[in-house]
Motif scaffolding. Structure first.
Motif, mmCIF file in Angstrom:
data_model
loop_
_atom_site.group_PDB
_atom_site.id
_atom_site.type_symbol
_atom_site.label_atom_id
_atom_site.label_comp_id
_atom_site.label_asym_id
_atom_site.label_seq_id
_atom_site.Cartn_x
_atom_site.Cartn_y
_atom_site.Cartn_z
ATOM 1 N N ALA A 74 0.849 -1.198 0.000
ATOM 2 C CA ALA A 74 0.000 0.000 0.000
ATOM 3 C C ALA A 74 0.886 1.250 0.000
ATOM 4 N N THR A 75 0.439 2.282 -0.684
ATOM 5 C CA THR A 75 1.211 3.521 -0.823
ATOM 6 C C THR A 75 0.345 4.730 -0.481
ATOM 7 N N ILE A 76 1.007 5.807 -0.063
ATOM 8 C CA ILE A 76 0.291 7.052 0.209
ATOM 9 C C ILE A 76 -0.086 7.715 -1.112
ATOM 10 N N THR A 77 -1.343 8.131 -1.230
ATOM 11 C CA THR A 77 -1.719 9.063 -2.294
ATOM 12 C C THR A 77 -1.683 10.440 -1.647
ATOM 13 N N ALA A 288 -9.116 -5.624 5.455
ATOM 14 C CA ALA A 288 -7.851 -6.333 5.670
ATOM 15 C C ALA A 288 -8.007 -7.832 5.427
ATOM 16 N N ALA A 306 -6.141 -4.613 -0.319
ATOM 17 C CA ALA A 306 -7.209 -3.669 -0.679
ATOM 18 C C ALA A 306 -7.229 -2.433 0.227
ATOM 19 N N VAL A 310 -2.447 2.288 6.725
ATOM 20 C CA VAL A 310 -2.751 2.194 8.167
ATOM 21 C C VAL A 310 -1.902 3.224 8.960
ATOM 22 N N THR A 325 -1.613 -4.676 13.813
ATOM 23 C CA THR A 325 -2.069 -4.424 12.443
ATOM 24 C C THR A 325 -2.254 -5.745 11.710
HETATM 25 P P1 NAD Z 1 -6.537 2.697 5.599
HETATM 26 O O1 NAD Z 1 -7.036 1.500 4.843
HETATM 27 O O2 NAD Z 1 -5.078 2.758 5.834
HETATM 28 O O3 NAD Z 1 -7.303 2.775 6.996
HETATM 29 C C1 NAD Z 1 -8.718 2.892 7.098
HETATM 30 C C2 NAD Z 1 -9.182 2.368 8.461
HETATM 31 O O4 NAD Z 1 -9.110 0.950 8.472
HETATM 32 C C3 NAD Z 1 -8.342 2.837 9.628
HETATM 33 O O5 NAD Z 1 -9.156 2.972 10.759
HETATM 34 C C4 NAD Z 1 -7.355 1.704 9.843
HETATM 35 O O6 NAD Z 1 -6.869 1.647 11.158
HETATM 36 C C5 NAD Z 1 -8.188 0.476 9.452
HETATM 37 N N1 NAD Z 1 -7.334 -0.523 8.792
HETATM 38 C C6 NAD Z 1 -7.031 -0.586 7.480
HETATM 39 N N2 NAD Z 1 -6.226 -1.605 7.224
HETATM 40 C C7 NAD Z 1 -5.993 -2.210 8.409
HETATM 41 C C8 NAD Z 1 -5.204 -3.321 8.784
HETATM 42 N N3 NAD Z 1 -4.481 -3.998 7.888
HETATM 43 N N4 NAD Z 1 -5.182 -3.689 10.090
HETATM 44 C C9 NAD Z 1 -5.894 -3.019 10.991
HETATM 45 N N5 NAD Z 1 -6.669 -1.941 10.698
HETATM 46 C C10 NAD Z 1 -6.713 -1.536 9.414
HETATM 47 O O7 NAD Z 1 -7.033 3.962 4.776
HETATM 48 P P2 NAD Z 1 -6.885 5.536 5.079
HETATM 49 O O8 NAD Z 1 -6.664 5.775 6.526
HETATM 50 O O9 NAD Z 1 -8.021 6.149 4.387
HETATM 51 O O10 NAD Z 1 -5.569 5.959 4.299
HETATM 52 C C11 NAD Z 1 -4.246 5.928 4.823
HETATM 53 C C12 NAD Z 1 -3.280 6.103 3.675
HETATM 54 O O11 NAD Z 1 -3.379 4.989 2.806
HETATM 55 C C13 NAD Z 1 -3.551 7.340 2.820
HETATM 56 O O12 NAD Z 1 -2.340 8.040 2.611
HETATM 57 C C14 NAD Z 1 -4.093 6.786 1.529
HETATM 58 O O13 NAD Z 1 -3.701 7.560 0.430
HETATM 59 C C15 NAD Z 1 -3.477 5.434 1.449
HETATM 60 N N6 NAD Z 1 -4.272 4.411 0.721
HETATM 61 C C16 NAD Z 1 -3.588 3.583 -0.094
HETATM 62 C C17 NAD Z 1 -4.243 2.552 -0.759
HETATM 63 C C18 NAD Z 1 -3.451 1.646 -1.643
HETATM 64 O O14 NAD Z 1 -2.266 1.852 -1.849
HETATM 65 N N7 NAD Z 1 -4.026 0.608 -2.176
HETATM 66 C C19 NAD Z 1 -5.607 2.355 -0.570
HETATM 67 C C20 NAD Z 1 -6.301 3.216 0.301
HETATM 68 C C21 NAD Z 1 -5.611 4.231 0.959
#
Ligand code: NAD
Length: 403
Positions: A74-77, A288, A306, A310, A325
């Motif tokens: 996963a990467t930062i947008t 997740a 997907a 995090v 995580t």
């Molecule tokens: P996120 O998926 O990182 O988190 C959303 C929520 O779900 C948070 O509450 C988080 O704690 C929880 N969560 C997500 N995955 C988890 C895991 N594996 N284990 C436990 N909890 C989990 O999305 P966000 O916070 O909207 O975005 C964070 C960063 O991620 C942003 O910089 C965004 O650009 C990037 N992003 C990247 C992708 C990708 O590369 N595919 C997709 C979505 C968001």
């Protein structure tokens, strides 16, 4: 025991924040002890994207086209808040968007089902894979507000300058709104082939739905392209595999999906896919616990998690605090990519390793050992919450037994 070797390099795209930390741990704990990893490494972490002015993302997409299989963290947008945080000179585009555009792919998302985490729809005992068309429709639209007294028309000018006009609406009584949408035959055909190929890969039926009774030209074109491609290129292969392609109206599809047991691929137009993928992932429990793979019409595969990076857990990690995580989607991105590499290279031991890694991961959760997000929703009596690293160590214990 000798490590499993790989014939062709796998394109490895590293990422950001907590998932970047997990990435390293997964490799150290679950992959490198068993597989002589042969990867071509691209660092898509935001720092390196900035240093290379995002060239690294384009290079990684080209490498994926060359080798055929990639695995992505996963990467930062970037948004406004990330500009000072990473000293950015530009708000670089979403790497996923760049890679998707380069591969012209379709994203398939499938829930990972484990005992103890029950879907909200109890009849969904098998996964439903959502395939979302990623081009056009309302995501590339033109909209206008129209004032009373105006007449709105669709005008198409062909290459010789001849115009074709159709009335949209005569706004005689009040103000209103209009919208112009488009799609491309080539993109729809690419989408259809990606879905029908994936159906053959998974040996599952493919469902496609639109609203062709109302949209007699636009949605009907989708229906016709799917049917033509199925009849001409896939029908025999599907019959041989004992699977089917099935078209119905979108409202009928929704009703059938709710009553079904799952176990098929649901191909959705862009907007339908946007909405339905969130409904399906929520109903199965957690982002997740989803696999996600981008498949191009010419059979190139990019596996990823997907969810995002995090961020909240990463800031805790930086402060030296414990995190819990969920690494399942990232582990399955690796297992999916390694299995596909094994299939393409004819190295069954790599496929078998991928199977065992997935089995050990699921077994860990079914034994009651899980991360905080799953602990909250699991119905198991003996459940235990562990930190990010212990979860991987517990998977390793079970993997060792399967090896
Ligand atoms: P996120 O998926 O990182 O988190 C959303 C929520 O779900 C948070 O509450 C988080 O704690 C929880 N969560 C997500 N995955 C988890 C895991 N594996 N284990 C436990 N909890 C989990 O999305 P966000 O916070 O909207 O975005 C964070 C960063 O991620 C942003 O910089 C965004 O650009 C990037 N992003 C990247 C992708 C990708 O590369 N595919 C997709 C979505 C968001």
């Amino acid at each position: 025991m000798a490590k499993i070797t790989m014939k062709t390099p796998l394109v490895e795209m590293d990422g950001d924040e907590m998932t970047r930390i997990l990435w390293q741990w997964i490799k150290e704990t679950l992959l490198e002890p068993y597989v002589e990893l042969n990867t071509e490494y691209y660092d898509l972490g935001l720092k390196h994207r900035e240093e290379t002015k995002d060239q690294v993302t384009l290079d990684s997409a080209e490498a994926t086209k060359k080798y055929g299989v990639a695995v992505k963290c996963a990467t930062i947008t970037p948004n406004a808040a990330r500009m000072p945080e990473y000293n950015l000179t530009q708000m670089w585009k979403s790497p996923n968007g760049t890679i998707r555009a380069a591969l012209d792919g379709t994203v398939f998302r499938t829930p990972i089902i484990v005992k103890g985490i029950e879907p909200y729809i109890p009849t969904w005992t098998k996964p439903i894979t959502i395939a979302r068309h990623a081009y056009g429709d309302v995501y590339k639209n033109t909209e206008m507000r129209v004032s009373k007294g105006s007449k709105a028309e669709l005008v198409v000018t062909d290459e010789n300058g001849n115009e074709t006009r159709e009335l949209i609406h005569d706004f005689t009584k009040c103000d209103g709104i209009i919208q112009g949408l488009h799609n491309l035959d080539a993109s729809i055909a690419g989408f259809a082939r990606a879905c029908l190929n994936y159906g053959l890969d998974l040996k599952q039926d493919v469902w496609f739905a639109s609203k062709d009774t109302i949209s007699k030209k636009y949605d009907h074109r989708f229906k016709d392209i799917f049917q033509e491609i199925y009849d001409n290129e896939y029908k025999e292969k599907y019959e041989a595999a004992g699977i089917e392609y099935f078209y119905t109206l979108i409202d009928d599809a929704v009703a059938r999906v709710i009553r079904s047991n799952g176990g098929y691929i649901w191909a959705c137009k862009n907007y339908d896919g946007d909405v339905m993928s969130d409904m399906v992932s929520t109903a199965y429990g957690s982002l997740a616990m989803m696999t996600s793979v981008l498949v191009s019409p010419d059979g190139i595969y990019e596996y990823e998690a997907a969810h995002g990076t995090v961020q909240r857990h990463y800031y805790k990690y930086l402060k030296g605090e414990e995190t819990s995580t969920n690494s399942v989607a990232t582990i399955f991105a690796w297992s999916g990519a390694l299995r596909k590499r094994g299939e393409l290279d004819g190295t069954p031991e790599l496929c078998s390793f991928a199977d065992k890694l997935e089995k050990a991961t699921i077994q860990t959760i079914e034994d009651g050992v899980m991360t905080g997000d799953l602990y909250l929703i699991s119905k198991l009596d003996n459940k235990k919450k562990v930190d990010s690293k212990t979860f991987l160590d517990e998977i390793k214990v079970r993997l060792e037994k399967l090896m």
